[in-house]
Design a protein around this motif. Structure first.
Motif, PDB file in Angstrom:
ATOM      1  N   VAL A   1      -7.107  18.008  28.494  1.00  0.00           N
ATOM      2  CA  VAL A   1      -6.532  17.226  29.595  1.00  0.00           C
ATOM      3  C   VAL A   1      -5.018  17.435  29.644  1.00  0.00           C
ATOM      4  N   GLU A   2      -4.360  17.354  28.480  1.00  0.00           N
ATOM      5  CA  GLU A   2      -2.912  17.552  28.419  1.00  0.00           C
ATOM      6  C   GLU A   2      -2.532  18.993  28.745  1.00  0.00           C
ATOM      7  N   THR A   3      -3.320  19.945  28.288  1.00  0.00           N
ATOM      8  CA  THR A   3      -3.054  21.354  28.599  1.00  0.00           C
ATOM      9  C   THR A   3      -3.053  21.557  30.104  1.00  0.00           C
ATOM     10  N   LEU A   4      -4.088  21.066  30.773  1.00  0.00           N
ATOM     11  CA  LEU A   4      -4.176  21.272  32.216  1.00  0.00           C
ATOM     12  C   LEU A   4      -3.080  20.525  32.980  1.00  0.00           C
TER      13      LEU A   4
ATOM     14  N   GLY B   1       2.761  23.407  21.959  1.00  0.00           N
ATOM     15  CA  GLY B   1       1.617  23.507  22.856  1.00  0.00           C
ATOM     16  C   GLY B   1       1.980  23.096  24.274  1.00  0.00           C
ATOM     17  N   GLN B   2       2.780  22.048  24.408  1.00  0.00           N
ATOM     18  CA  GLN B   2       3.214  21.619  25.740  1.00  0.00           C
ATOM     19  C   GLN B   2       4.011  22.722  26.428  1.00  0.00           C
ATOM     20  N   ARG B   3       4.927  23.357  25.687  1.00  0.00           N
ATOM     21  CA  ARG B   3       5.733  24.447  26.250  1.00  0.00           C
ATOM     22  C   ARG B   3       4.853  25.638  26.641  1.00  0.00           C
ATOM     23  N   ALA B   4       3.916  25.981  25.767  1.00  0.00           N
ATOM     24  CA  ALA B   4       3.035  27.124  26.034  1.00  0.00           C
ATOM     25  C   ALA B   4       2.174  26.883  27.266  1.00  0.00           C
ATOM     26  N   ALA B   5       1.644  25.693  27.412  1.00  0.00           N
ATOM     27  CA  ALA B   5       0.790  25.384  28.561  1.00  0.00           C
ATOM     28  C   ALA B   5       1.579  25.454  29.864  1.00  0.00           C
ATOM     29  N   ALA B   6       2.780  24.901  29.884  1.00  0.00           N
ATOM     30  CA  ALA B   6       3.609  24.969  31.090  1.00  0.00           C
ATOM     31  C   ALA B   6       3.942  26.420  31.428  1.00  0.00           C
TER      32      ALA B   6
ATOM     33  N   HIS C   1      -7.322  25.578  25.295  1.00  0.00           N
ATOM     34  CA  HIS C   1      -6.322  24.509  25.215  1.00  0.00           C
ATOM     35  C   HIS C   1      -5.124  24.986  24.398  1.00  0.00           C
ATOM     36  N   ALA C   2      -3.976  24.384  24.649  1.00  0.00           N
ATOM     37  CA  ALA C   2      -2.757  24.730  23.917  1.00  0.00           C
ATOM     38  C   ALA C   2      -2.790  24.112  22.518  1.00  0.00           C
ATOM     39  N   LYS C   3      -1.792  24.467  21.741  1.00  0.00           N
ATOM     40  CA  LYS C   3      -1.708  24.044  20.332  1.00  0.00           C
ATOM     41  C   LYS C   3      -1.637  22.514  20.244  1.00  0.00           C
ATOM     42  N   SER C   4      -2.523  21.971  19.441  1.00  0.00           N
ATOM     43  CA  SER C   4      -2.583  20.512  19.285  1.00  0.00           C
ATOM     44  C   SER C   4      -1.969  20.096  17.965  1.00  0.00           C
ATOM     45  N   GLY C   5      -1.724  18.803  17.867  1.00  0.00           N
ATOM     46  CA  GLY C   5      -1.105  18.244  16.676  1.00  0.00           C
ATOM     47  C   GLY C   5      -2.132  17.848  15.640  1.00  0.00           C
ATOM     48  N   TRP C   6      -2.131  18.546  14.515  1.00  0.00           N
ATOM     49  CA  TRP C   6      -3.037  18.207  13.416  1.00  0.00           C
ATOM     50  C   TRP C   6      -2.481  17.095  12.546  1.00  0.00           C
TER      51      TRP C   6
END
Length: 177
Positions: A60-63, A30-35, A9-14
């Motif tokens: 789920v958001e990564t995919l 993380g959103q940018r990296a996943a795209a 999964h991409a970087k999540s918000g801690w």
């Protein structure tokens, strides 16, 4: 031949005040990296017969972001067993994969994904890189010289690629403060 691609999964918000780890969303990086990884998968011509993923919000958001970059829905099968799974659990899931699926994508979490690569792959320079760190939104592609997923055994995979977001865009590398 069977091919398994692992996508962390991409970087999540801690800093997001969610109640449970399971519900943590991606952060903007993380959103940018996943795209970007989705665009990379498409550019490399990687296709999948079957996708299995953790149902955690960040996966789920990564995919969803990967699918945007890839240009089509990946239609994942959500499997609770992939949430924070150990390498042993992931290997159990591999052994249960459908016979007709030759190219499979798993999306989930560390340390399980990293440990799975280390368990399944013979020593080489790429494996050494995975052993150093399997960062968020990274992917590893392994090939197995087997006819059936149940025949996948430790140490028998060939690690074909290991790609980190920073390999594609240096701004997606580690933050140094």
């Amino acid at each position: 031949m069977k091919t398994l691609t692992l996508l962390r999964h991409a970087k999540s918000g801690w800093d997001d005040p969610v109640a449970r780890d399971f519900d943590r969303p991606l952060n903007p990086k993380g959103q940018r990296a996943a795209a970007m990884m989705g665009r990379h998968l498409k550019a490399e011509g990687l296709e999948f017969d079957h996708v299995v993923a953790s149902p955690a919000a960040r996966v789920v958001e990564t995919l969803a972001q990967v699918a945007t970059g890839y240009g089509s829905d990946l239609a994942p099968h959500w499997d609770q067993r992939l949430y924070l799974a150990s390498a042993a659990t992931l290997l159990d899931v591999i052994h249960e994969l459908p016979a007709g699926a030759d190219r499979v994508l798993f999306s989930g979490h560390n340390p399980g994904l990293e440990e799975l690569v280390l368990l399944l792959c013979a020593d080489n320079a790429l494996r050494d890189s995975v052993e150093v760190k399997f960062p968020t939104a990274s992917l590893a592609e392994m090939r197995f010289d087997v006819a059936a997923w149940r025949d996948v055994k430790p140490g028998k995979a060939e690690l074909l690629r290991f790609t980190r977001p920073r390999d594609l865009d240096s701004t997606l590398g580690p933050d140094y403060n």
